[in-house]
Design a protein around this motif. Structure first.
Motif, mmCIF file in Angstrom:
data_model
loop_
_atom_site.group_PDB
_atom_site.id
_atom_site.type_symbol
_atom_site.label_atom_id
_atom_site.label_comp_id
_atom_site.label_asym_id
_atom_site.label_seq_id
_atom_site.Cartn_x
_atom_site.Cartn_y
_atom_site.Cartn_z
ATOM 1 N N GLY A 56 0.803 -1.216 0.000
ATOM 2 C CA GLY A 56 0.000 0.000 0.000
ATOM 3 C C GLY A 56 0.835 1.265 0.000
ATOM 4 O O GLY A 56 1.927 1.321 -0.564
ATOM 5 N N ARG A 57 0.361 2.269 0.662
ATOM 6 C CA ARG A 57 0.995 3.590 0.654
ATOM 7 C C ARG A 57 2.348 3.559 1.356
ATOM 8 O O ARG A 57 2.472 3.038 2.474
ATOM 9 N N ILE A 58 3.351 4.146 0.693
ATOM 10 C CA ILE A 58 4.742 4.085 1.166
ATOM 11 C C ILE A 58 5.388 5.461 1.029
ATOM 12 O O ILE A 58 5.145 6.173 0.050
ATOM 13 N N VAL A 59 6.201 5.817 2.004
ATOM 14 C CA VAL A 59 7.080 6.988 1.890
ATOM 15 C C VAL A 59 8.511 6.492 2.028
ATOM 16 O O VAL A 59 8.885 5.945 3.074
ATOM 17 N N LEU A 60 9.302 6.686 0.970
ATOM 18 C CA LEU A 60 10.707 6.276 0.953
ATOM 19 C C LEU A 60 11.575 7.506 1.201
ATOM 20 O O LEU A 60 11.430 8.518 0.521
ATOM 21 N N PHE A 61 12.461 7.427 2.205
ATOM 22 C CA PHE A 61 13.332 8.562 2.539
ATOM 23 C C PHE A 61 14.650 8.439 1.782
ATOM 24 O O PHE A 61 15.410 7.483 1.969
ATOM 25 N N GLU A 62 14.927 9.440 0.951
ATOM 26 C CA GLU A 62 16.108 9.367 0.078
ATOM 27 C C GLU A 62 17.398 9.776 0.795
ATOM 28 O O GLU A 62 18.471 9.278 0.468
ATOM 29 N N ASN A 63 17.305 10.697 1.766
ATOM 30 C CA ASN A 63 18.522 11.229 2.404
ATOM 31 C C ASN A 63 18.350 11.398 3.923
ATOM 32 O O ASN A 63 18.874 12.346 4.514
ATOM 33 N N LEU A 64 17.636 10.483 4.548
ATOM 34 C CA LEU A 64 17.284 10.632 5.957
ATOM 35 C C LEU A 64 18.514 10.695 6.855
ATOM 36 O O LEU A 64 18.531 11.432 7.845
ATOM 37 N N TYR A 65 19.548 9.943 6.518
ATOM 38 C CA TYR A 65 20.732 9.864 7.388
ATOM 39 C C TYR A 65 21.923 10.651 6.838
ATOM 40 O O TYR A 65 23.071 10.336 7.116
ATOM 41 N N GLU A 66 21.630 11.698 6.081
ATOM 42 C CA GLU A 66 22.708 12.507 5.499
ATOM 43 C C GLU A 66 22.812 13.892 6.119
ATOM 44 O O GLU A 66 23.525 14.762 5.612
ATOM 45 N N ALA B 72 1.484 1.740 16.432
ATOM 46 C CA ALA B 72 0.027 1.599 16.473
ATOM 47 C C ALA B 72 -0.510 2.883 17.107
ATOM 48 O O ALA B 72 -0.387 3.073 18.320
ATOM 49 N N GLY B 73 -1.048 3.777 16.290
ATOM 50 C CA GLY B 73 -1.529 5.042 16.832
ATOM 51 C C GLY B 73 -1.403 6.184 15.847
ATOM 52 O O GLY B 73 -1.070 5.993 14.669
ATOM 53 N N ASP B 74 -1.648 7.373 16.345
ATOM 54 C CA ASP B 74 -1.751 8.579 15.535
ATOM 55 C C ASP B 74 -0.427 8.937 14.865
ATOM 56 O O ASP B 74 0.658 8.676 15.379
ATOM 57 N N TYR B 75 -0.557 9.609 13.711
ATOM 58 C CA TYR B 75 0.626 10.046 12.965
ATOM 59 C C TYR B 75 1.442 11.111 13.703
ATOM 60 O O TYR B 75 2.580 11.355 13.335
ATOM 61 N N VAL B 76 0.867 11.736 14.727
ATOM 62 C CA VAL B 76 1.642 12.722 15.489
ATOM 63 C C VAL B 76 2.843 12.060 16.166
ATOM 64 O O VAL B 76 3.767 12.749 16.605
ATOM 65 N N VAL C 91 -2.308 0.250 8.044
ATOM 66 C CA VAL C 91 -3.699 0.666 8.254
ATOM 67 C C VAL C 91 -3.684 2.184 8.263
ATOM 68 O O VAL C 91 -3.075 2.802 9.145
ATOM 69 N N ASP C 92 -4.304 2.799 7.254
ATOM 70 C CA ASP C 92 -4.220 4.258 7.151
ATOM 71 C C ASP C 92 -5.590 4.902 7.269
ATOM 72 O O ASP C 92 -6.576 4.255 7.632
ATOM 73 N N ARG C 93 -5.653 6.179 6.939
ATOM 74 C CA ARG C 93 -6.889 6.942 7.139
ATOM 75 C C ARG C 93 -8.000 6.532 6.188
ATOM 76 O O ARG C 93 -9.153 6.923 6.385
ATOM 77 N N ASN C 94 -7.673 5.775 5.155
ATOM 78 C CA ASN C 94 -8.719 5.212 4.305
ATOM 79 C C ASN C 94 -9.441 4.064 4.995
ATOM 80 O O ASN C 94 -10.567 3.715 4.640
ATOM 81 N N ASP C 95 -8.770 3.446 5.962
ATOM 82 C CA ASP C 95 -9.302 2.260 6.634
ATOM 83 C C ASP C 95 -10.037 2.579 7.929
ATOM 84 O O ASP C 95 -10.891 1.806 8.362
ATOM 85 N N PRO D 7 -7.625 7.549 14.981
ATOM 86 C CA PRO D 7 -6.156 7.547 14.917
ATOM 87 C C PRO D 7 -5.501 6.447 15.737
ATOM 88 O O PRO D 7 -4.400 6.002 15.413
ATOM 89 N N ALA D 8 -6.154 6.001 16.815
ATOM 90 C CA ALA D 8 -5.573 4.946 17.648
ATOM 91 C C ALA D 8 -5.486 3.616 16.910
ATOM 92 O O ALA D 8 -4.727 2.727 17.303
ATOM 93 N N GLU D 9 -6.255 3.456 15.819
ATOM 94 C CA GLU D 9 -6.278 2.203 15.073
ATOM 95 C C GLU D 9 -5.318 2.200 13.884
ATOM 96 O O GLU D 9 -5.187 1.195 13.191
ATOM 97 N N LEU D 10 -4.636 3.313 13.639
ATOM 98 C CA LEU D 10 -3.672 3.382 12.543
ATOM 99 C C LEU D 10 -2.466 2.492 12.845
ATOM 100 O O LEU D 10 -2.023 2.405 13.986
ATOM 101 N N VAL D 11 -1.928 1.841 11.825
ATOM 102 C CA VAL D 11 -0.732 1.010 11.976
ATOM 103 C C VAL D 11 0.265 1.414 10.898
ATOM 104 O O VAL D 11 -0.044 1.367 9.702
ATOM 105 N N THR D 12 1.461 1.821 11.331
ATOM 106 C CA THR D 12 2.508 2.264 10.417
ATOM 107 C C THR D 12 3.803 1.526 10.744
ATOM 108 O O THR D 12 4.203 1.470 11.911
ATOM 109 N N ASN D 13 4.445 0.976 9.720
ATOM 110 C CA ASN D 13 5.707 0.243 9.888
ATOM 111 C C ASN D 13 6.864 1.039 9.300
ATOM 112 O O ASN D 13 6.737 1.587 8.203
ATOM 113 N N PHE D 14 7.960 1.090 10.031
ATOM 114 C CA PHE D 14 9.167 1.769 9.556
ATOM 115 C C PHE D 14 10.276 0.738 9.388
ATOM 116 O O PHE D 14 10.536 -0.059 10.297
ATOM 117 N N TYR D 15 10.902 0.757 8.208
ATOM 118 C CA TYR D 15 11.940 -0.222 7.879
ATOM 119 C C TYR D 15 13.276 0.488 7.657
ATOM 120 O O TYR D 15 13.390 1.381 6.820
#
Length: 345
Positions: free
Chosen positions: A236-246, A287-291, A323-327, A331-339
């Motif tokens: 699903g929806r993804i944000v890829l960080f190009e220079n996060l550690y630079e 598991a929770g809000d984007y804040v 699990v995003d805002r379309n689902d 906000p407590a039900e949002l699930v976001t994974n960071f790799y």
């Protein structure tokens, strides 16, 4: 004997004059409440339509003297909540009708002097900045209600108006506590990647509100393109960080949708495709809000450091909105994974 006749005449006269006076009293038969909140209106609607939640947030100023009793919970249009308090012998909420953006209810209030039926129309609207809950109250005051008004100085409608205003504030606090619950869990090393990202690239400070504001139109545009071209979504929806550690002033990020196969993009479509190589990543879950997304990144990096893992800087870290805002609107039900990509030794 004449004395009793005059007394009787006087009593009748007082009664007649008093009745005429009461009949001419004008009391409001409509009230409107507008309540603004930063919380999504849909969350208020879910609570208000569910009469079983009222014991947690709806309260008249007077103490209840009986436990709330819920009747017909399986039949929305006949669901009724009843109880008593120190003022009212009977308080009855009944659901009448439910639409996409409104709830119609009837509130019946009864004292030893009079009773009233108050029609309540709740409407819910959410904008980019705030949500608005509008409440329209209607009730025709009977002769006995006007009589009660003379002694008490308040109509049933005015009592209901004040109570709803105060209860909405309590409901807002209740919902805020519920949606503020979050959990960040380091999951560990996983194998992932091996797909393509249909994306557009942008830049911003490390501010997730700005990043999401810029990403959402891209997500929607790519999703529409994939639907038109009948491409399957692999992730699903993804944000890829190009220079996060630079240590750059601005974060360059690519927002998009994952596909299993390489896709030929038409020239007229402002979207690119890039491979996300399969490798070992350290996964952390929010598991929770984007804040809490910035804290998710901090916890992830701290967990990597504590485990003496080495970040693979030839690959890019990314967020997956499982699990995003379309689902869900909660906000407590949002699930976001960071790799975070890791070099295996």
């Amino acid at each position: 004997m004449k004395f009793f006749k005059y007394l009787f005449f006087l009593i009748v006269l007082v009664f007649v004059i008093g009745s005429l006076y009461i009949a001419t009293i004008s009391v409001p038969d409509e009230k409107t409440i507008k309540f603004e909140t930063p919380i999504a209106a849909e969350l208020f609607k879910l609570k208000i339509q569910d009469l079983s939640t009222y014991k947690n947030w709806f309260s008249f100023p007077e103490k209840p003297i009986s436990e709330p009793r819920l009747s017909n919970p399986g039949d929305f249009e006949n669901t009724t909540l009843s109880w008593q308090n120190e003022t009212f012998e009977a308080i009855n909420f009944q659901n009448k009708r439910l639409t996409e953006d409104s709830i119609i209810q009837q509130l019946v209030l009864k004292t030893w002097i009079s009773s009233s039926e108050i029609d309540i129309n709740w409407t819910f609207a959410t904008s980019d900045k705030n949500s608005t809950i509008a409440v329209d109250l209607k009730s025709d005051a009977s002769f006995l209600q006007k009589t009660e008004y003379i002694f008490k100085g308040k109509t049933h409608l005015e009592i209901a108006e004040k109570t709803i205003k105060e209860s909405l504030k309590t409901l807002e606090d209740t919902i805020q506590k519920e949606i503020s619950v979050y959990d960040i869990s380091p999951i560990g090393l996983v194998e992932t990647g091996g797909f393509y990202l249909l994306h557009a690239t942008s830049a911003a400070k490390l501010n997730f509100k700005t990043i999401l504001d810029k990403s959402i139109p891209v997500f929607e545009s790519v999703e529409n393109f994939m639907e038109e071209q009948r491409f399957d979504v692999y992730k699903g929806r993804i944000v890829l960080f190009e220079n996060l550690y630079e240590d750059a002033d601005n974060i360059i990020f690519s927002s998009g949708i994952g596909t299993e196969q390489a896709v030929a993009i038409p020239d007229y479509f402002e979207v690119l495709s890039k491979p996300i190589r399969r490798s070992t990543y350290f996964k952390t879950q929010l598991a929770g809000d984007y804040v809490n997304l910035k804290q998710l990144l901090s916890v992830s990096q701290s967990a990597v450091e504590k485990r003496d893992l080495v970040i693979n800087r030839f690959l890019k870290p990314f967020l997956v909105f499982e699990v995003d805002r379309n689902d869900t609107v909660n906000p407590a039900e949002l699930v976001t994974n960071f790799y975070i990509p890791i070099i295996e030794e």
